[in-house]
Scaffold this active site. Structure first.
Site, PDB file in Angstrom:
ATOM      1  N   CYS A   8     -33.812 -17.057   1.765  1.00 40.11           N
ATOM      2  CA  CYS A   8     -33.136 -16.466   0.618  1.00 40.11           C
ATOM      3  C   CYS A   8     -34.007 -15.320   0.103  1.00 40.11           C
ATOM      4  CB  CYS A   8     -32.809 -17.498  -0.467  1.00 40.11           C
ATOM      5  SG  CYS A   8     -34.220 -18.177  -1.371  1.00 40.11           S
ATOM      6  N   ASN A  11     -37.367 -17.358  -2.206  1.00 42.17           N
ATOM      7  CA  ASN A  11     -37.846 -18.640  -1.685  1.00 42.17           C
ATOM      8  C   ASN A  11     -38.293 -19.595  -2.780  1.00 42.17           C
ATOM      9  OD1 ASN A  11     -40.455 -19.887   0.495  1.00 42.17           O
ATOM     10  ND2 ASN A  11     -38.330 -20.495   0.471  1.00 42.17           N
ATOM     11  N   CYS A  13     -35.414 -20.935  -5.003  1.00 44.30           N
ATOM     12  CA  CYS A  13     -34.193 -21.644  -5.431  1.00 44.30           C
ATOM     13  C   CYS A  13     -33.390 -22.173  -4.252  1.00 44.30           C
ATOM     14  CB  CYS A  13     -33.303 -20.740  -6.297  1.00 44.30           C
ATOM     15  SG  CYS A  13     -34.035 -20.228  -7.861  1.00 44.30           S
ATOM     16  N   ARG A  14     -32.647 -21.287  -3.600  1.00 43.93           N
ATOM     17  CA  ARG A  14     -31.683 -21.716  -2.586  1.00 43.93           C
ATOM     18  C   ARG A  14     -32.343 -22.219  -1.305  1.00 43.93           C
ATOM     19  NH1 ARG A  14     -28.325 -16.286  -2.344  1.00 43.93           N
ATOM     20  NH2 ARG A  14     -30.447 -15.522  -2.618  1.00 43.93           N
ATOM     21  N   SER A  15     -33.221 -21.429  -0.704  1.00 50.37           N
ATOM     22  CA  SER A  15     -33.780 -21.854   0.588  1.00 50.37           C
ATOM     23  C   SER A  15     -34.683 -23.080   0.474  1.00 50.37           C
ATOM     24  CB  SER A  15     -34.478 -20.691   1.309  1.00 50.37           C
ATOM     25  OG  SER A  15     -35.516 -20.135   0.553  1.00 50.37           O
ATOM     26  N   ASP A 124     -26.900 -17.261  -6.148  1.00 51.91           N
ATOM     27  CA  ASP A 124     -28.313 -17.421  -6.475  1.00 51.91           C
ATOM     28  C   ASP A 124     -28.450 -18.006  -7.879  1.00 51.91           C
ATOM     29  OD1 ASP A 124     -31.033 -17.261  -6.919  1.00 51.91           O
ATOM     30  OD2 ASP A 124     -31.223 -15.253  -6.066  1.00 51.91           O
TER      31      ASP A 124
END
Length: 156
Positions: A8, A11, A13-15, A124
């Site tokens: 993401c 690095n 939140c999402r990933s 995000d």
């Protein structure tokens, strides 16, 4: 060993959420000696930092570990070290391709795992604040990805 990398922007939140969720599912299926998971960001703003507080709180609520996770930046060497590079949005795909010299193979967009979803990018939560929405997408997509990995590599 099959290696998966989620990517993401920062690095945090999402990933890392996807990394933690897929690791959890891998352990539940007893595949931790056959599949490794990591995550990275295309930007360097958060290198060395733990996942975002919203990601940590959400993972805690589902009793999913994020122990020893720290943000790192995606690099060209990652392209040769991972079997699956899974990007959270179009911008991440473009940035990864730029870093890897325009490579087309081995890079996929996370939402391609969920073709029936109306969203085509993982939002995000750093900007939206909606970590639960992201978790639901990540959880569903990781199920599909894990099934695909098991099928592709004949893992029981």
């Amino acid at each position: 060993m099959v290696r998966v990398l989620f990517v993401c922007l920062g690095n945090i939140c999402r990933s890392p959420m996807a990394e933690a969720v897929l690791r959890h599912k891998i352990v539940q299926r007893g595949l931790q000696h056959q599949i490794q998971v990591d995550s990275a960001g295309t930007g360097d703003w958060h290198v060395g930092k733990p996942p975002h507080e919203g990601t940590r709180k959400l993972l805690d609520s589902y009793q999913i570990s994020y122990a020893d996770m720290a943000a790192r930046q995606f690099g060209s060497a990652d392209f040769n070290q991972f079997d699956y590079i899974v990007c959270m949005d179009d911008s991440n795909v473009a940035n990864v391709r730029k870093i890897t010299g325009g490579a087309e193979a081995d890079i996929m967009k996370f939402m391609d795992l969920l073709p029936n979803e109306s969203l085509r990018e993982v939002p995000d939560p750093y900007f939206t604040g909606n970590f639960e929405e992201v978790y639901k997408l990540v959880e569903a997509g990781c199920n599909v990805l894990l099934e695909q990995i098991q099928k592709d590599h004949s893992l029981a």
